[in-house]
Design a protein around this motif. Structure first.
Motif, short mmCIF file in Angstrom:
data_model
loop_
_atom_site.label_atom_id
_atom_site.label_comp_id
_atom_site.label_asym_id
_atom_site.label_seq_id
_atom_site.Cartn_x
_atom_site.Cartn_y
_atom_site.Cartn_z
N ALA A 163 -5.54 -5.44 8.31
CA ALA A 163 -5.11 -3.85 8.92
C ALA A 163 -6.34 -3.10 9.50
O ALA A 163 -6.29 -2.50 10.39
N LYS A 164 -7.34 -3.03 8.59
CA LYS A 164 -8.66 -2.43 8.81
C LYS A 164 -9.10 -2.85 10.34
O LYS A 164 -9.69 -2.13 11.27
N ARG A 205 0.41 -2.84 7.01
CA ARG A 205 0.74 -4.02 5.92
C ARG A 205 2.28 -4.10 5.81
O ARG A 205 2.86 -4.96 5.68
N GLY A 209 -2.77 -8.83 -0.98
CA GLY A 209 -3.09 -7.28 -0.53
C GLY A 209 -4.50 -7.05 0.11
O GLY A 209 -4.62 -6.42 1.02
N LYS A 210 -5.39 -7.65 -0.56
CA LYS A 210 -7.03 -7.60 0.04
C LYS A 210 -7.05 -8.38 1.47
O LYS A 210 -7.73 -7.59 2.49
N LYS A 215 -5.06 -5.94 4.06
CA LYS A 215 -5.82 -4.90 4.03
C LYS A 215 -6.92 -4.84 4.93
O LYS A 215 -7.22 -4.15 5.93
N SER A 216 -7.60 -6.20 4.89
CA SER A 216 -8.86 -6.56 5.73
C SER A 216 -8.31 -6.50 7.21
O SER A 216 -9.17 -6.21 8.10
N GLY A 252 0.87 -1.27 -0.13
CA GLY A 252 0.05 0.16 0.05
C GLY A 252 0.85 1.23 -0.08
O GLY A 252 2.08 1.33 -0.12
N GLU A 261 -6.00 5.60 5.52
CA GLU A 261 -5.51 4.48 4.23
C GLU A 261 -4.01 4.55 4.64
O GLU A 261 -3.58 3.08 4.25
N HIS A 309 -3.49 1.93 7.40
CA HIS A 309 -3.49 0.64 6.99
C HIS A 309 -2.17 0.33 6.24
O HIS A 309 -1.82 -0.96 6.50
N ALA A 310 -1.81 1.22 5.39
CA ALA A 310 -0.57 0.77 4.73
C ALA A 310 0.65 0.35 5.60
O ALA A 310 1.29 -0.42 5.24
#
Length: 548
Positions: A266-267, A313, A259-260, A263-264, A112, A306, A309-310
């Motif tokens: 991370a959220k 990751r 990545g998805k 990211k999930s 990200g 965002e 989140h990155a």
């Protein structure tokens, strides 16, 4: 015509001509390097289809620490391992040499738009917010977490080995260490117990998304993939973004899916951490410190959701994969060198006896600092087994690189500083720098911890790296923010597992190759499709000797 005006004109012309000569008298084509094998792909096939560092070492031996090679369509690029040039690129003028757009796209896909993706003022902003979580004191505080995760993995190995008839088992060390270090980063960075070594379902989903991702996506590139990589430098960044979002290539799809998943996770971590902080339950894990620093930062300098989140990751991936691979490669070298392994184990046992004698159970940072051979082994692993072997940069403007040693150009001219035109792609070869015989001795291509104890390592050299002048963690404004964290984690894992187990080669050890896939990972020749593998025979270390 006024003579003054004429003189001024001549002066101006002289200045323009001087500048022109400075930047064009020695073209990159005059810099020594390999002959191009193809106008379409240049030298890229040799560079990317061999093992990690293979072309680097060959070219360094033939042409020195500055090498000109061809990219796609005859484009001149540079591979640099010269200490003065690297210091200039990374320390003196770090933001003048950003990551090329085509490489930033890959970084964004993996992690990200976090700190490893950001450039210039954005990078300064990201780094300022993240630094409080990675200080010396903060990193030392995580030692017990690393020790517990290493011990948990070791306990499982002990159980499996004890139940085996042979008294030894061939483990895929890469898989075990990847899971254990993911557990360690989960607890240290987020105060979350992933428990991937205990087959926790949600943690397993994350572990599966990371499993073999680098070898699946970047390993063993075909001619077509190398061509695509070569021409990507000519494609505008926004179009590259669109293509990576839409293309159906299996490797790109694999990366998008990983990545998805990341990211999930991370959220969810951001949500849970925010709720904890609101309740006043925040701890001293890295992410709590990061969120607190972000809350205390001026509004314009804050990280967006965002970007947070990155960062998660980035920490999850970089914080476990590189450490797992580094320890794996280190154990391979020790398995090949039983005497070195025994000497290391003896020092671990002697220190352990002293720890127990004073009434303690676990090693402290002070104990590690007082273990010279263990420290030498770790430094040698980081030097010899440089997991991140290349870092990509480009000249954002016309520039001149200082050189530690002059270059003899193809024309016979002596180059003492190298003019570099704007846009020039540069590969900083960390692997080649870490094998420079001028710095590390004539046996630089051998694994020899003794060099750190006998004065072989040159002390009076250009200072670049943040740890023992190695380039493994880079240097300057783009140095690895978590290098202290990584060193302590390696210390904890290596002392725990070498202290408890003996490692020997297996029937597949000779087939292990250094797969180049952005990071250097072990794979077995002829079994590349099976992903990352490091099969070593592991047995319980017999408790004999004065350190017991």
């Amino acid at each position: 015509m006024d003579p003054v005006f004429i003189a001024a004109g001549f002066v101006a012309l002289a200045i323009v001509y001087g500048v022109y000569r400075r930047y064009t008298h020695i073209s990159l084509a005059d810099v020594p390097g390999p002959e191009s094998t193809s106008f379409i792909t240049g030298n890229l096939k040799e560079l990317y289809q061999g093992q990690a560092g293979e072309a680097d070492f060959k070219w360094q031996a033939q042409y020195g620490n500055v090498v000109r090679f061809k990219g796609s369509f005859g484009n001149d690029q540079l591979m640099i391992s010269d200490p003065a040039a690297l210091q200039y690129i990374f320390a003196n003028k770090g933001y003048r040499f950003p990551k090329p757009p085509e490489r930033r796209i890959l970084t964004k896909m993996v992690n990200g738009n976090g700190i490893t993706w950001a450039e210039g003022d954005d990078h300064k902003r990201h780094r300022r917010v993240m630094l409080p979580g990675f200080g010396a004191a903060e990193s030392r505080a995580f030692l017990s977490i690393f020790q517990n995760c290493a011990e948990s993995m070791s306990d499982k190995w002990t159980e499996i080995i004890s139940n085996s008839k042979e008294g030894s088992v061939v483990f895929n060390l890469s898989e075990w260490l990847s899971r254990a270090t993911l557990d360690a980063i989960g607890e240290a960075a987020f105060d979350i117990r992933f428990s991937t070594t205990d087959n926790n379902e949600s943690a397993q989903a994350l572990a599966r998304s990371y499993n073999n991702i680098m070898s699946d996506v970047f390993g063993s590139p075909s001619d077509g993939q190398i061509f695509s990589l070569g021409i990507s430098k000519y494609i505008p960044y926004r179009i590259l973004e669109y293509l990576t979002d839409m293309i159906k290539n299996p490797r790109i799809v694999r990366m998008r899916e990983a990545g998805k998943t990341a990211k999930s996770v991370a959220k969810q971590l951001v949500k849970e951490k925010a709720e904890m902080l609101l309740r006043g339950d925040g701890s001293r894990d890295i992410f709590s410190l990061l969120v607190k620093a972000n809350m205390d930062t001026d509004a314009k300098a804050k990280l967006t959701e965002e970007e947070l989140h990155a960062q998660i990751r980035t920490i999850l991936f970089a914080g476990h994969e590189t450490t797992a691979n580094t320890v794996s490669w280190g154990l391979l070298e020790l398995a090949k060198q039983p005497k070195m392994q025994s000497r290391l184990r003896e020092e671990i046992w002697e220190t352990e006896a002293a720890v127990h004698a004073r009434g303690d159970v676990d090693f402290t940072i002070a104990d590690f600092d007082a273990m010279p051979y263990t420290t030498a082994v770790i430094k040698e692993v980081l030097r010899f087994c440089c997991v991140v072997y290349h870092v990509h940069r480009y000249a954002n403007e016309d520039d001149v690189l200082p050189l530690s040693q002059p270059i003899t150009a193809r024309s016979g001219d002596i180059i003492r500083e190298l003019p570099v035109p704007k846009g020039t792609r540069i590969i900083a070869s960390l692997a080649a720098y870490n094998r420079d015989k001028e710095l590390w001795g004539e046996d630089a291509h051998e694994f020899n911890p003794e060099r750190w104890l006998n004065g072989t390592v040159k002390e009076k050299v250009t200072s670049i790296g943040v740890y023992s002048n190695l380039m493994t963690f880079l240097g300057g404004v783009r140095s690895c923010i978590g290098w202290r964290f990584a060193v302590i984690e390696i210390q904890a894992f290596l002392t725990e597992i070498v202290g408890r187990f003996e490692f020997a080669t297996s029937d597949k050890t000779e087939l292990v190759r250094r797969e180049a896939c952005l990071v250097m990972v072990p794979v077995v020749e002829g079994e590349v499709e099976n992903g990352v593998q490091l099969p070593l025979r592991v047995s319980l270390a017999p408790r004999t000797g004065k350190g017991c």
